[in-house]
Write an enzyme that holds these catalytic residues in place. Structure first.
Site, PDB file in Angstrom:
ATOM      1  CG  LEU A 212      37.682   2.681  44.947  1.00 10.33           C
ATOM      2  CD1 LEU A 212      36.452   3.027  44.128  1.00 10.33           C
ATOM      3  CD2 LEU A 212      37.847   3.708  46.073  1.00 10.33           C
ATOM      4  CG  HIS A 213      40.420  -2.847  41.454  1.00  6.97           C
ATOM      5  ND1 HIS A 213      39.088  -3.093  41.267  1.00  6.97           N
ATOM      6  CD2 HIS A 213      41.039  -3.236  40.326  1.00  6.97           C
ATOM      7  CE1 HIS A 213      38.908  -3.620  40.070  1.00  6.97           C
ATOM      8  NE2 HIS A 213      40.070  -3.716  39.471  1.00  6.97           N
ATOM      9  NE  ARG A 214      39.288  -0.259  36.162  1.00  7.27           N
ATOM     10  CZ  ARG A 214      38.861  -1.528  36.163  1.00  7.27           C
ATOM     11  NH1 ARG A 214      37.685  -1.836  36.631  1.00  7.27           N
ATOM     12  NH2 ARG A 214      39.629  -2.480  35.695  1.00  7.27           N
ATOM     13  CG  ASP A 290      36.896   0.933  40.955  1.00  8.98           C
ATOM     14  OD1 ASP A 290      36.888  -0.239  41.368  1.00  8.98           O
ATOM     15  OD2 ASP A 290      37.846   1.730  41.160  1.00  8.98           O
TER      16      ASP A 290
END
Ligand code: UD1
Length: 374
Positions: A212-214, A290
């Site tokens: 998850l990094h957006r 994501d």
């Protein structure tokens, strides 16, 4: 005949997987065609700079030491883009390449394409035409501008070709070549054959993998809490391994979620190198993500993928692959998991041209076209 020179630009973690097979294909081309050899010079912008976001990737992917390291590091989008442009302009002036090859959709991609084009150089974009239609994603802006400037548009899936034609890009510039990220995946899996699947894994038994990094998912605290709330519940059923991106690590610490989640359900790990990550990936029963690249990698590996977004620029992974868009709400993520638990998963198939040969096709087209300009 005058020898042609390509400048290859890469700067962030997902770029390295896309540029590695092109370097390999160039080396093979030059060996097979010594009289038509293409010189190539690798430039690392330094957008990603932590060893685990950069150096280990270069090593795992057998990428030779870059000829130029621009060391731009972090900054706002404008600062980061501007720093890459200023430094890349100097490299272009010194190297005078016949063409600049950029890959993917990160800030370095846009900055290098823009710089080269303004200096009158030809630009090739690898992974052209992908569109999420979501301008809140910085990557979407990077994709649109880079494609508008590029002379060669190498698409990884048919939607890319359709989008580029709809935007009025000339058909002669557009080439459906397949996916260089998949070239890297297949190459690495081949070299890892025979290795214990579980090697390097902190545990036994089935597990899920989360990345998850957006910014839209991790920056607003409410959104991050909502997603992590669902992940925690999933983790009680199926342990979740979670290599944490630096941006996300900072947000988890700021919101107190990092300590709240400390337990067996969600096991936080540092960012992993390419091969270490692939070991974890190929043993996973389910992926929650994501990321763009993981949607493609899970499709090739046949692993169910829940994409924690409302849209994707990679529709083929949903139409033909194992990807499902589950949105960002707790209910949406848990409803998808409920179906997964009941065994209702997508089987999927590997899209055409995702066969490990994309980089070879790219090099052949570049060699032919650059010779044609002699
Ligand atoms: C970038 C790309 C994104 C890609 C992602 C993969 C853009 C607009 N986004 O996002 O498309 O999916 O990389 O990782 O280019 N940081 C470190 N160490 C590093 C790199 C970054 O600590 O090696 C920190 C930065 O200081 C910053 C944050 O992580 O605080 C975000 O880094 P940045 O490169 O701006 O964007 P990413 O979120 O990594």
């Amino acid at each position: 005949m005058r020898q042609r020179k390509l400048l290859l630009a890469a700067g962030a973690r997902p770029n390295f997987m896309k540029v590695a097979p092109i370097i390999r294909a160039l080396q093979a081309w030059n060996q097979a065609n010594p009289d038509r050899a293409l010189l190539h010079v690798l430039v690392h912008t330094g957008q990603h700079y932590d060893p685990e976001m950069s150096d280990t990737f270069l090593l795992d992917l057998d990428i030779p030491q870059p000829a130029h390291f621009l060391g731009v590091g972090p900054g706002s989008h404008a600062v980061q883009t501007a720093k890459v442009m200023m430094a890349f302009e100097e490299v272009c002036a010194k190297e005078r390449p016949d063409a600049v090859v950029v890959v993917g959709d990160v800030n370095s991609t846009l900055a290098c394409a823009l710089t080269a084009k303004k200096m009158g150089m030809a630009v090739a974009h690898v992974e052209a035409g992908l569109r999420s239609r979501d301008l809140s994603m910085p990557e979407e802006i990077n994709r649109m501008v880079t494609d508008a400037l590029s002379d060669w548009l190498f698409a990884s899936e048919p939607s890319g070709v359709e989008n580029l034609l709809a935007e009025g890009r000339p058909a002669r510039c557009i080439h459906l070549v397949g996916n260089t990220m998949v070239d890297s995946l297949l190459h690495a899996l081949h070299s890892m054959d025979g290795e214990d699947v579980a090697e390097g894994l902190p545990g036994q038994g089935p597990y899920a993998l989360l990345t998850l990094h957006r910014p839209t998912n991790v920056d607003p605290p409410e959104r991050l809490k909502e997603i992590m709330g669902a992940v925690e519940l999933i983790g009680r059923d199926l342990p979740v391994y979670f290599p944490v991106h630096p941006r996300t690590k900072a947000r988890l610490q700021e919101t107190g979620l990092a300590t709240r989640m400390a337990g067996d359900a969600v096991r936080q790990l540092p960012p992993l190198g390419y091969k270490g990550f692939l070991r974890l990936l190929r043993g996973a029963s389910l992926v929650l993500t994501d990321s763009g690249g993981l949607q493609e990698e899970t499709t090739v590996l046949g692993i169910p993928c829940f994409t924690i977004r409302d849209n994707t620029e990679r529709p083929i992974t949903v139409q033909e692959g194992t990807n499902t868009l589950v949105g960002t709400s707790r209910e949406g993520i848990l409803a998808a998991f409920e179906l997964f638990r009941k065994g209702r998963t997508k089987k999927g198939r590997r899209p055409a041209l995702w066969d490990g040969g994309a980089a070879k096709r790219i090099v052949e087209i570049l060699a032919r076209d650059l010779e044609g300009e002699a």
